[in-house]
Design an enzyme around this catalytic site. Structure first.
Site, PDB file in Angstrom:
ATOM      1  N   LYS A  96      39.701  38.027  39.265  1.00 58.01           N
ATOM      2  CA  LYS A  96      39.690  39.086  39.001  1.00 58.01           C
ATOM      3  C   LYS A  96      38.152  39.516  37.865  1.00 58.01           C
ATOM      4  O   LYS A  96      37.950  40.734  38.153  1.00 58.01           O
ATOM      5  CB  LYS A  96      40.781  38.700  37.329  1.00 58.01           C
ATOM      6  CG  LYS A  96      42.242  38.668  38.198  1.00 58.01           C
ATOM      7  CD  LYS A  96      43.132  38.243  37.063  1.00 58.01           C
ATOM      8  CE  LYS A  96      43.834  37.798  37.856  1.00 58.01           C
ATOM      9  NZ  LYS A  96      43.673  35.803  37.895  1.00 58.01           N
ATOM     10  N   CYS A 113      49.554  34.194  35.588  1.00 55.91           N
ATOM     11  CA  CYS A 113      50.618  33.916  36.866  1.00 55.91           C
ATOM     12  C   CYS A 113      51.898  32.945  36.851  1.00 55.91           C
ATOM     13  O   CYS A 113      51.842  31.762  37.826  1.00 55.91           O
ATOM     14  CB  CYS A 113      49.969  33.170  38.274  1.00 55.91           C
ATOM     15  SG  CYS A 113      49.395  31.045  36.900  1.00 55.91           S
TER      16      CYS A 113
HETATM   17  C1  LIG Z   1      44.243  31.078  35.536  1.00 58.65           C
HETATM   18  S1  LIG Z   1      43.499  31.283  35.348  1.00 58.65           S
HETATM   19  C2  LIG Z   1      41.781  32.406  35.657  1.00 58.65           C
HETATM   20  C3  LIG Z   1      42.008  32.548  36.996  1.00 58.65           C
HETATM   21  C4  LIG Z   1      40.546  33.643  36.824  1.00 58.65           C
HETATM   22  N1  LIG Z   1      41.018  34.851  35.694  1.00 58.65           N
HETATM   23  C5  LIG Z   1      40.443  33.948  37.866  1.00 58.65           C
HETATM   24  O1  LIG Z   1      40.894  35.092  38.763  1.00 58.65           O
HETATM   25  O2  LIG Z   1      40.415  33.971  38.972  1.00 58.65           O
HETATM   26  C6  LIG Z   1      42.859  30.415  33.637  1.00 58.65           C
HETATM   27  C7  LIG Z   1      41.092  30.097  32.762  1.00 58.65           C
HETATM   28  O3  LIG Z   1      40.932  29.553  31.655  1.00 58.65           O
HETATM   29  C8  LIG Z   1      40.075  28.630  31.254  1.00 58.65           C
HETATM   30  N2  LIG Z   1      40.504  27.824  30.239  1.00 58.65           N
HETATM   31  C9  LIG Z   1      41.297  27.445  29.726  1.00 58.65           C
HETATM   32  N3  LIG Z   1      41.300  26.901  29.053  1.00 58.65           N
HETATM   33  C10 LIG Z   1      40.214  27.774  27.521  1.00 58.65           C
HETATM   34  C11 LIG Z   1      39.565  28.584  26.964  1.00 58.65           C
HETATM   35  N4  LIG Z   1      40.205  27.725  25.607  1.00 58.65           N
HETATM   36  N5  LIG Z   1      38.452  29.380  27.086  1.00 58.65           N
HETATM   37  C12 LIG Z   1      38.528  29.718  28.018  1.00 58.65           C
HETATM   38  N6  LIG Z   1      39.085  29.703  28.925  1.00 58.65           N
HETATM   39  C13 LIG Z   1      40.185  28.559  29.363  1.00 58.65           C
HETATM   40  C14 LIG Z   1      40.425  27.503  32.771  1.00 58.65           C
HETATM   41  O4  LIG Z   1      39.891  27.066  32.922  1.00 58.65           O
HETATM   42  C15 LIG Z   1      41.154  28.459  33.967  1.00 58.65           C
HETATM   43  O5  LIG Z   1      39.941  29.372  34.803  1.00 58.65           O
END
Ligand SMILES: C[S@@+](CC[C@H](N)C(=O)[O-])C[C@H]1O[C@@H](n2cnc3c(N)ncnc32)[C@H](O)[C@@H]1O
Length: 450
Positions: free
Chosen positions: A268, A384
């Site tokens: 994104k 998702c």
């Molecule tokens: C649903 S994925 C994001 C996908 C991304 N927006 C894309 O479109 O490619 C959620 C992301 O949140 C990150 N995440 C998890 N906990 C987090 C935190 N406390 N702070 C920042 N990022 C975090 C994960 O590493 C993961 O990459």
């Protein structure tokens, strides 16, 4: 008879997943990279491994019905050989019964002994004979019936029955077992849809227009995407159309500051930069340094210059960003229960009890991220998943405590086919069985200006 490379590789992957608790995608990559396999064998091994994982609950039930030795008492190799064989018998139409049985017998000779190969042959031949009349549980025990027939854990089935009712749940479970269209996003900074489709065709990859968005293309026969020149040249990126909608709904403009607080691997974030014509700044954060590297390499491949990555825990608030961002994206970590079609092991690895912690994190991340939005600016909260407790419930809890924010309708930004429904109220929930996309939630929230 020579051992079939694809089936043997699939067997090793299944063993790795069941005995070493390996993630299926990691194990598939490990074994496919390890061997010098022909493209056709790689594709077949992948299909066998994912297919067997997808149908595991049903397959294990059938093993227990047809085997004289309980599933748990079988040696791990024989258990997985049976799983692989039953998958071929019940869920592929181009593999003859004899091929499914004989190749399994050969594997049993190598990974077991003579008696185990006779045992495997007996079980598989029996299953094959009954394949039109499987002894599934009775429909009156709806949870167990749906769980076995559609191979989903009872806990999930039960929760979805409560949420969605029997008809919808059955169609959702069915959809979760289908192979989704392989959707990619055109990189309009480098090309356009027509030119990309021609370039793909020239490389032997059939493509058609996406179902919803002008920048979406569906690949008909995807394999080894990373080897395609069109991919290496940065003409497209792999992304579901539902995910594309997140950035479209956020609606960034050239010159703005957009903050993506959970950005990896950058699907994104790179789309936001694309919608901004690579002018302005996309601050792409994540908690995992190795995942931020993926954002960087994706941006580089796509020829994007305006993404700045930063390691930052979104559960913490960054006072320096307070009130500065035109657009904020919270694509929150979630249970991922909307992408079971693509990652079947999600249905086994998520338990709903663990959802509490995720919901807490989601609420904290949303609250912190909201601080960065300028008055008059927008935030998109997306996931998702299809669980309302991770979606609309979070948004409503946030709005009830933060009166300086309100939902913002976005039907004007949606393709015709999605305009009806709740978009005008500021959110949509997509489902694989309804929309043929990932199960995906998008809400748009505005910071009210004084
Ligand atoms: C649903 S994925 C994001 C996908 C991304 N927006 C894309 O479109 O490619 C959620 C992301 O949140 C990150 N995440 C998890 N906990 C987090 C935190 N406390 N702070 C920042 N990022 C975090 C994960 O590493 C993961 O990459």
């Amino acid at each position: 008879m020579a051992i079939d490379t694809a089936r043997e590789t699939a067997l090793k992957i299944l063993y790795d997943i069941s005995e070493n608790s390996a993630y299926s995608n990691i194990s598939v990559n490990k074994y496919l990279e390890a061997g010098e396999m022909r493209e056709i064998d790689r594709a077949f091994a992948t299909e066998l491994a994912y297919g067997t994982v997808k149908w595991l609950i049903e397959i294990d039930y059938i093993i227990d019905k047809f085997s004289s030795v309980r599933l748990k008492k079988l040696s791990p190799w024989i258990r997985n050989i049976l799983r692989l064989g039953i998958y071929q018998l019940l869920h592929t139409d181009r593999i003859p019964v004899s091929a499914a049985c004989n190749t399994s017998v050969e594997l049993a000779k190598r990974y077991g002994h003579q008696a185990s190969s006779r045992f495997v042959n007996g079980v598989l031949r029996n299953v094959a004979r009954s394949s039109d009349n499987m002894p599934y549980p009775e429909k009156k025990d709806m949870i167990r019936y749906l769980s076995i027939v559609y191979s989903h854990p009872e806990e999930l089935v039960s929760r979805w029955l409560q949420l969605f009712g029997a008809g919808f749940t059955e169609s959702l479970l069915k959809s979760n077992n289908e192979v989704p269209g392989f959707s990619v996003r055109v990189n309009t900074l480098k090309t356009n849809r027509r030119a990309l489709m021609e370039a793909l065709k020239a490389e032997g990859c059939e493509a058609r227009e996406g179902n919803y968005l002008e920048d979406a293309v569906i690949l008909e026969n995807p394999s080894s995407i990373a080897r395609l020149e069109a991919f290496r040249n940065g003409y497209f990126t792999v992304q579901d159309e539902s995910s594309m909608l997140s950035s479209v709904v956020l609606g960034p403009a050239e010159g703005q500051l957009a903050v993506d607080v959970c950005s990896a691997p950058g699907g994104k974030a790179t789309h936001l930069a694309q919608l901004m014509n690579d002018k302005g700044t996309v601050l792409a954060r994540d908690i995992h340094p190795h995942k931020l590297k993926l954002v960087e390499s994706n941006a580089a491949r796509l020829g994007i210059h305006t993404i700045e990555t930063e390691l930052f825990d979104a559960a913490k608030c960054d006072e320096n960003l307070a009130g500065r961002a035109d657009r904020v994206l919270v694509d929150a970590p979630c249970t991922g229960l909307g992408i079971i079609r693509k990652k079947p092991d999600i249905k086994y690895s998520r338990n709903l009890a663990g959802q509490k912690e995720i919901i807490e994190l989601q609420r904290q991340v949303l609250k912190n991220a909201s601080n960065y939005v300028k008055p008059g600016g927008y935030l998109v909260y997306s996931t998702c998943t299809i669980q309302p407790e991770e979606n609309l419930d979070n948004v409503m809890a946030f709005l009830s405590e933060n009166k300086d924010f309100k939902l913002a309708g976005f039907e004007d930004l949606l393709p015709e086919k999605l305009k009806a429904g709740t978009a005008k109220e500021g959110y949509i929930q997509l489902y694989p069985n309804v929309n043929q996309t990932d199960g995906f939630f998008i809400s748009k929230i505005m910071k009210i200006s004084d």
